[in-house]
Design a protein around this motif. Structure first.
Motif, PDB file in Angstrom:
ATOM      1  N   ALA A  28       0.807  -1.305   0.084  1.00  0.00           N
ATOM      2  CA  ALA A  28      -0.112  -0.001   0.055  1.00  0.00           C
ATOM      3  C   ALA A  28       0.818   1.251   0.096  1.00  0.00           C
ATOM      4  O   ALA A  28       0.482   2.145  -0.701  1.00  0.00           O
ATOM      5  N   ARG A  31       6.051   3.050  -3.456  1.00  0.00           N
ATOM      6  CA  ARG A  31       5.897   4.144  -4.432  1.00  0.00           C
ATOM      7  C   ARG A  31       6.859   3.958  -5.750  1.00  0.00           C
ATOM      8  O   ARG A  31       7.868   3.449  -5.384  1.00  0.00           O
ATOM      9  N   VAL A  37       3.473  10.114 -15.691  1.00  0.00           N
ATOM     10  CA  VAL A  37       2.487   9.426 -15.101  1.00  0.00           C
ATOM     11  C   VAL A  37       1.299   9.260 -16.018  1.00  0.00           C
ATOM     12  O   VAL A  37       0.293   8.343 -16.028  1.00  0.00           O
ATOM     13  N   PHE A  38       1.259  10.066 -17.001  1.00  0.00           N
ATOM     14  CA  PHE A  38       0.134   9.734 -18.124  1.00  0.00           C
ATOM     15  C   PHE A  38       0.333   8.437 -18.671  1.00  0.00           C
ATOM     16  O   PHE A  38      -0.740   8.019 -19.174  1.00  0.00           O
ATOM     17  N   LEU A  39       1.212   7.592 -18.764  1.00  0.00           N
ATOM     18  CA  LEU A  39       1.442   6.549 -19.402  1.00  0.00           C
ATOM     19  C   LEU A  39       0.784   5.602 -18.372  1.00  0.00           C
ATOM     20  O   LEU A  39       0.312   4.391 -18.913  1.00  0.00           O
ATOM     21  N   TRP A  40       0.558   5.649 -17.108  1.00  0.00           N
ATOM     22  CA  TRP A  40      -0.015   4.733 -16.429  1.00  0.00           C
ATOM     23  C   TRP A  40      -1.496   5.050 -15.932  1.00  0.00           C
ATOM     24  O   TRP A  40      -2.199   4.396 -15.242  1.00  0.00           O
ATOM     25  N   ALA A  41      -2.003   6.192 -16.583  1.00  0.00           N
ATOM     26  CA  ALA A  41      -3.236   6.586 -16.274  1.00  0.00           C
ATOM     27  C   ALA A  41      -4.312   5.518 -16.773  1.00  0.00           C
ATOM     28  O   ALA A  41      -4.198   4.843 -17.737  1.00  0.00           O
ATOM     29  N   ASP A  42      -5.426   5.166 -15.873  1.00  0.00           N
ATOM     30  CA  ASP A  42      -6.553   4.286 -16.390  1.00  0.00           C
ATOM     31  C   ASP A  42      -5.981   2.943 -16.616  1.00  0.00           C
ATOM     32  O   ASP A  42      -6.751   2.205 -17.418  1.00  0.00           O
ATOM     33  N   LEU A  43      -5.028   2.653 -16.042  1.00  0.00           N
ATOM     34  CA  LEU A  43      -4.503   1.073 -16.362  1.00  0.00           C
ATOM     35  C   LEU A  43      -5.384   0.152 -15.516  1.00  0.00           C
ATOM     36  O   LEU A  43      -6.074  -0.669 -15.938  1.00  0.00           O
ATOM     37  N   GLU A  44      -5.258   0.490 -14.195  1.00  0.00           N
ATOM     38  CA  GLU A  44      -5.881  -0.409 -13.229  1.00  0.00           C
ATOM     39  C   GLU A  44      -5.769   0.466 -11.834  1.00  0.00           C
ATOM     40  O   GLU A  44      -5.001  -0.054 -11.200  1.00  0.00           O
ATOM     41  N   GLN A  45      -6.608   1.336 -11.778  1.00  0.00           N
ATOM     42  CA  GLN A  45      -6.140   2.183 -10.591  1.00  0.00           C
ATOM     43  C   GLN A  45      -7.070   1.720  -9.436  1.00  0.00           C
ATOM     44  O   GLN A  45      -8.142   1.143  -9.656  1.00  0.00           O
ATOM     45  N   SER A  46      -6.591   1.737  -8.306  1.00  0.00           N
ATOM     46  CA  SER A  46      -7.286   1.554  -7.067  1.00  0.00           C
ATOM     47  C   SER A  46      -7.731   2.646  -6.204  1.00  0.00           C
ATOM     48  O   SER A  46      -6.686   3.374  -6.034  1.00  0.00           O
ATOM     49  N   GLU A  51      -9.642  -1.543  -2.123  1.00  0.00           N
ATOM     50  CA  GLU A  51      -8.603  -2.189  -3.188  1.00  0.00           C
ATOM     51  C   GLU A  51      -7.345  -2.081  -2.267  1.00  0.00           C
ATOM     52  O   GLU A  51      -6.464  -3.206  -2.696  1.00  0.00           O
ATOM     53  N   ARG A  52      -7.070  -1.245  -1.470  1.00  0.00           N
ATOM     54  CA  ARG A  52      -5.759  -1.206  -0.656  1.00  0.00           C
ATOM     55  C   ARG A  52      -5.651  -2.504  -0.158  1.00  0.00           C
ATOM     56  O   ARG A  52      -4.492  -2.830   0.349  1.00  0.00           O
ATOM     57  N   ARG A  54      -6.234  -5.444  -0.889  1.00  0.00           N
ATOM     58  CA  ARG A  54      -6.300  -6.471  -1.390  1.00  0.00           C
ATOM     59  C   ARG A  54      -5.030  -7.464  -1.059  1.00  0.00           C
ATOM     60  O   ARG A  54      -3.921  -6.766  -0.861  1.00  0.00           O
TER      61      ARG A  54
ATOM     62  N   GLU B 272       1.865   3.055  -5.730  1.00  0.00           N
ATOM     63  CA  GLU B 272       1.580   4.422  -5.749  1.00  0.00           C
ATOM     64  C   GLU B 272       2.553   5.206  -6.846  1.00  0.00           C
ATOM     65  O   GLU B 272       3.709   5.345  -6.520  1.00  0.00           O
ATOM     66  N   ILE B 282      -1.107   8.512  -8.925  1.00  0.00           N
ATOM     67  CA  ILE B 282      -2.113   7.517  -8.937  1.00  0.00           C
ATOM     68  C   ILE B 282      -1.901   6.203  -8.478  1.00  0.00           C
ATOM     69  O   ILE B 282      -0.805   5.847  -8.153  1.00  0.00           O
ATOM     70  N   GLU B 283      -2.897   5.522  -7.987  1.00  0.00           N
ATOM     71  CA  GLU B 283      -2.785   4.039  -7.254  1.00  0.00           C
ATOM     72  C   GLU B 283      -3.039   3.222  -8.545  1.00  0.00           C
ATOM     73  O   GLU B 283      -4.079   3.165  -9.042  1.00  0.00           O
ATOM     74  N   ARG B 297       1.147   0.651 -24.045  1.00  0.00           N
ATOM     75  CA  ARG B 297       0.641   1.947 -24.123  1.00  0.00           C
ATOM     76  C   ARG B 297       2.128   2.873 -24.572  1.00  0.00           C
ATOM     77  O   ARG B 297       2.198   3.581 -25.063  1.00  0.00           O
TER      78      ARG B 297
END
Lengths: 624, 340
Positions: A28, A31, A37-46, A51-52, A54, B272, B282-283, B297
């Motif tokens: 959790a 980091r 960070v835009f390449l990571w957006a909407d991949l699978e966000q918790s 979600e934390r 899990r 994170e 983002i998480e 991507r």
């Protein structure tokens, strides 16, 4: 496998949960700095707390960590396994004396000892060694090897009649242990302690443990201690029976006694006898005429050794009339005097020449050949005295050196009432043993007195010159002549031996004899070197040896009676504690736990190995 | 700090005159740093001397005939007096009689004029992205980018070209123009002092950083080598910046620096994800599937970058930081026609 600190096993359950929790929390908070960070957006966000929480995915690293902590927790619990004991060598000594047949322990002391010995063998493993020693009159190594071999030999073990050579047996057991120094040796002696004091060897190759197999009341035994017969010396020919009874109990014992005519089975007398505590009492009974054999039985319950409750006795015949004896001699004063001293003997003396010429002689019931053996033997029983050097009956040589008795059959009717130990020959004969005759007295030069049957006639040989022995000047000589004449004339007392004592019967080679035991069992024995040896005489009573080819022909009949106060006394008398070398019980109380081997080091090493493996995986993969 | 000030474009002579003994002390400190900083053989901790020896025959490939002024090794777009003979042509009235080939007249009996090819120097600008995003990766992207920039600077200076170095960080700093191989240590020290940090919008700062080049005549075109991770979203805005530079006569070469862990992150679980420049986070639950989608991507974004470059005739090369530098220079950049 056991755990010395089982509480630590709880850690084995808790620690993996802790590891998972750490991974959960660490995951959790983990980091990852990225260039954009835009390449990571909407991949699978918790996005939520759910979600934390899990569970982290089961990776190889996580698996290794969990296994490692479980191993460490198991190591803390200190797993241990018993140390394999070194192979042992167990030597079992079984007391096979008469007293072990006492039944105060059901079914008998001996059977109880065998059962307990079997349990000891069952506790052994296949790698152990076992030896079995029977302590009878002599100590005998019955079996040695695997426990199975000893177990098989144990099943065939039988008690004997006689004392137990425990000292010799323990020494033999110690010697056996000394032969296997690599094994952990132990001697276990099963005995009732009913015997004379013994001294164990000063140094033994292993500890000795005594297992007592007597019952709660081992003193309750009464026995027939002695049986004698005699002819009343009043010339009436009446006979009497003398019976002595012994009580080994600390209380007086009242026992019925019956006397039975063996041949007819008729009870001729019965008594209720009170035997004082630890004492004896005796009975005297007039025997009816015509009875040749008697069976004395100590009846009643409560006796723990039936072996000594029965006695067989042969009665001397009342010699009716006279026995015609022909003495063939060139003049042997002592022999002739001995014969003439017998009131029931009608003696005729002829010289050797008359015998050789075949001159007519009066018919005789018995012929005495003094210093000669004719080519053709006269009919009827023969008493051969001082056989000549050349004869067809036996091989004889002069033996110039003085001879003394080396062994004798003291129970033989020929030696009844005779102390043969003083027998000495100034000049003897060297005689070869005969296949058809039994040696009664033996000297270093060979047999001195023989008895057997030849061509259907009874023969007694006195293989010495009475004039050259001191015997003719002692009372033993006329007694020996009396016994010989009475035996050959069929008026002697039958053979009686102690239980277990072997009896030899002359049987021609190639033929067999049939031994009929008191219980009716019949055993066929084959002749070896002209004689049959009857060794199984453990059962008291009357034994009959028959010619197997003609069962009507009785070769020999003899009685077996215990009549031994020492053997009848089955009370434990040995102070076994004095010689017991069992390891002190205190040692066990000081270390009650079985020796254990701990395995925590192995588990720690395995855990460290896994952690090292995890580190290698971690480094090769980079940060996970 | 003072060291950086010294090498931010001020003429060496001015520094010598103003600083005096102070400059000497600073030179000593730099020399000491070179000796002990990153092992012997490193030039200002940027470039290994062995690499320098390997690439000394390389030269930059300009996109067109250069016009940076005489003195270089590159072919000029015009004929100019030089010692590089090309051909003879028949004399025409007006030709400079000094160019007549009298020996040819003696053999041929006709007047012939010698024609020569002009050699000009190339104006080269190396733009190094020093944003915070370049400080990531194993090996470090900025460190690798410094080496690439240093190597290209060495290639530039050893052919007499004019070199300008620009570091894009919080405050854009520049050095040059430098000329001559003796200025290589200065260039390397400049690169060695570049520190990562800050957020940089490459598409915005790139045209401004090269504003001094705008003052040059349009006829003098420059070769601009941009060394960056080019992480701009949307990528078309980077194309706009390239277009702005091109309008000022820049021959742009894009050299992308990427680290292996950037292409294949091996983190798992709840993560994170933090933007190194903006601090935005983002998480993300990292699973093999998530990583696969990220890689897809990233591959799409790289394809877009290549498309942007191709549409503008911009030469493009991608450099992984685990690629040995000599291999990159002698193989990859040659293949991309950036050096030869």
């Amino acid at each position: 496998m056991s755990f010395l600190f089982p509480l630590a096993l709880a850690l084995a359950a808790i620690l993996p949960i802790v590891v998972l929790a750490v991974h959960l929390l660490r995951g959790a908070n983990r980091r990852l700095r990225v260039p954009a960070v835009f390449l990571w957006a909407d991949l699978e966000q918790s996005t939520g707390g759910q979600e934390r929480r899990r569970w982290p995915p089961l990776t190889l690293l996580l698996l290794l960590q969990i296994i490692a902590v479980v191993l460490l927790a198991a190591a803390l619990a200190r797993p241990a396994s018993p140390v394999d004991p070194p192979p042992t060598h167990l030597v079992l000594v079984i007391d096979a004396s008469t007293s072990m047949q006492a039944t105060d322990v059901r079914p008998s002391r001996f059977a109880s000892a065998v059962g307990q010995a079997r349990e000891q063998l069952d506790d052994l493993s296949l790698t152990d060694t076992a030896s079995l020693i029977r302590a009878g009159a002599t100590a005998t190594l019955v079996a040695t090897g695997s426990p199975q071999q000893a177990r098989s030999a144990l099943e065939d073990l039988r008690p004997e009649i006689g004392p137990a050579a425990l000292e010799h047996a323990i020494a033999l057991a110690s010697a056996r242990l000394a032969e296997t120094p690599e094994l952990e040796g132990r001697i276990v002696v099963f005995t009732d302690g009913a015997g004379p004091e013994i001294e164990a060897p000063a140094t033994l190759a292993g500890p000795v443990e005594f297992v007592t197999v007597s019952g709660n009341n081992p003193r309750a035994n009464q026995s027939i201690a002695r049986v004698e017969t005699r002819t009343v010396p009043d010339g009436s020919g009446a006979r009497q029976l003398f019976v002595e009874l012994a009580n080994f109990d600390s209380e007086p014992a009242q026992r019925p006694v019956t006397v039975v005519a063996t041949e007819s089975g008729e009870e001729i007398a019965g008594f209720d006898v009170t035997i004082p505590e630890r004492g004896t009492t005796s009975l005297v009974l007039d025997v009816p005429a015509g009875v040749r054999q008697l069976t004395v039985h100590l009846a009643g319950d409560g006796d723990i050794l039936p072996l000594d409750d029965t006695a067989e006795v042969d009665l001397p015949d009342v010699i009716a009339g006279t026995v015609r004896v022909t003495l063939v001699s060139n003049g042997s004063g002592s022999l002739e005097r001995a014969l003439r001293a017998l009131p029931w003997v009608e003696l005729a003396v002829i010289d050797v020449a008359e015998m050789e010429t075949g001159a007519a002689t009066a018919p005789a019931d018995l012929t005495v050949l003094d210093g000669m053996i004719p080519d053709e033997l006269p009919p009827g029983p023969l008493l051969v005295v001082n056989p000549p050097a050349t004869n067809h009956l036996l091989r004889v040589e002069d033996y110039p050196t003085p001879l003394t008795v080396s062994s004798s059959d003291a129970e033989h009717p020929l030696l009844q009432e005779i102390d043969i130990r003083s027998f000495r020959l100034e000049r003897g004969l060297a005689v070869e043993p005969l296949a058809w005759a039994r040696t009664v007295v033996e000297t270093p030069a060979g047999p001195a007195v023989l008895e057997g049957r030849l061509d259907g006639r009874s023969v007694v040989i006195l293989a010495f010159d009475p004039a050259q022995s001191r015997l003719d000047r002692s009372i033993a000589f006329p007694l020996l002549v009396h016994n010989a004449v009475a035996h050959l004339a069929g008026t002697g007392v039958g053979l009686a031996v102690a239980p277990g004592q072997p009896v030899e019967v002359a049987v021609p080679d190639g033929r067999s004899a049939l031994v009929v035991a008191p219980d009716g069992n019949r055993t066929r024995l084959r002749s070896d070197a002209g004689r049959v040896r009857v060794t199984d005489t453990t059962l008291p009573g009357r034994y009959t040896v028959l010619d197997a080819a003609n069962e009507q022909h009785v070769l020999l009949a003899f009685s077996v009676n215990l009549l031994d106060v020492e053997e009848s006394d089955v009370r434990p008398r040995l102070e076994l504690e004095r010689i017991d070398r069992t390891p002190p019980a205190g040692d066990e109380t000081e270390s009650p736990l079985t020796p254990l081997v701990e395995h925590w080091r192995l588990l720690v090493a395995a855990a460290l190995l896994l952690l090292g493996l995890e580190w290698i995986v971690y480094v090769r993969r980079g940060h996970g | 700090m003072l060291d950086r000030l010294i090498h931010r474009g001020e003429p060496r002579g001015a520094l010598d005159a103003s600083a005096g003994t102070l400059f000497g002390r600073l030179r000593s400190r730099l020399a000491a740093r070179r000796r002990g900083g990153r092992g012997s053989g490193n030039l200002a901790g940027v470039l290994d001397e062995r690499v320098l020896r390997q690439i000394e025959r390389l030269s930059l490939v300009p996109g067109w005939p250069v016009s940076g002024g005489l003195g270089g090794d590159h072919r000029s777009r015009t004929q100019a007096p030089s010692i590089d003979f090309i051909d003879h042509r028949t004399y025409a009235p007006g030709d400079d009689l000094r160019h007549l080939d009298w020996r040819a007249y003696g053999r041929l009996g006709s007047l012939q004029v010698r024609t020569t090819e002009g050699r000009e120097r190339l104006d080269v600008a190396i733009v190094l992205d020093c944003s915070a995003s370049m400080a990531l990766g194993q090996p470090d992207k900025l460190d690798y980018a410094r080496q690439v920039a240093g190597a290209l600077a060495a290639v530039t200076l050893q052919h007499g070209d004019a070199l300008r170095l620009v570091c894009l960080d919080r405050a854009t700093s520049a050095l040059g123009p430098l000329s001559g191989r003796q200025r290589l240590p200065t260039a390397l020290e400049f690169l060695g002092d570049a520190q990562p940090g800050g957020r940089i919008a490459l598409d915005q700062i790139l045209p401004d950083a090269l504003a001094p080049m705008a003052s040059a005549p349009r006829s003098r075109r420059s070769m601009v080598l941009v060394i960056s991770d080019f992480l701009t979203d949307p990528i078309d805005r980077l194309g706009d910046a390239f277009d702005a530079l091109a309008r000022r006569g820049a021959d742009i070469v894009a050299i992308r620096i990427v680290s292996p862990d950037e292409e294949s992150p091996n983190a798992t679980g709840q993560v994170e994800v933090i933007d190194a420049e903006t601090g935005e986070s983002i998480e993300v639950m990292l699973t093999p599937d998530t990583v696969a989608r990220y890689q897809a991507r990233l591959a799409g974004w790289v394809a877009d970058l290549e498309r942007v470059c191709a549409q503008r005739g911009t030469r493009y090369a991608s450099c992984r930081t685990d690629r040995p530098l000599p291999s990159l220079l002698l193989e990859d950049l040659r293949r991309s026609r950036i050096v030869h």
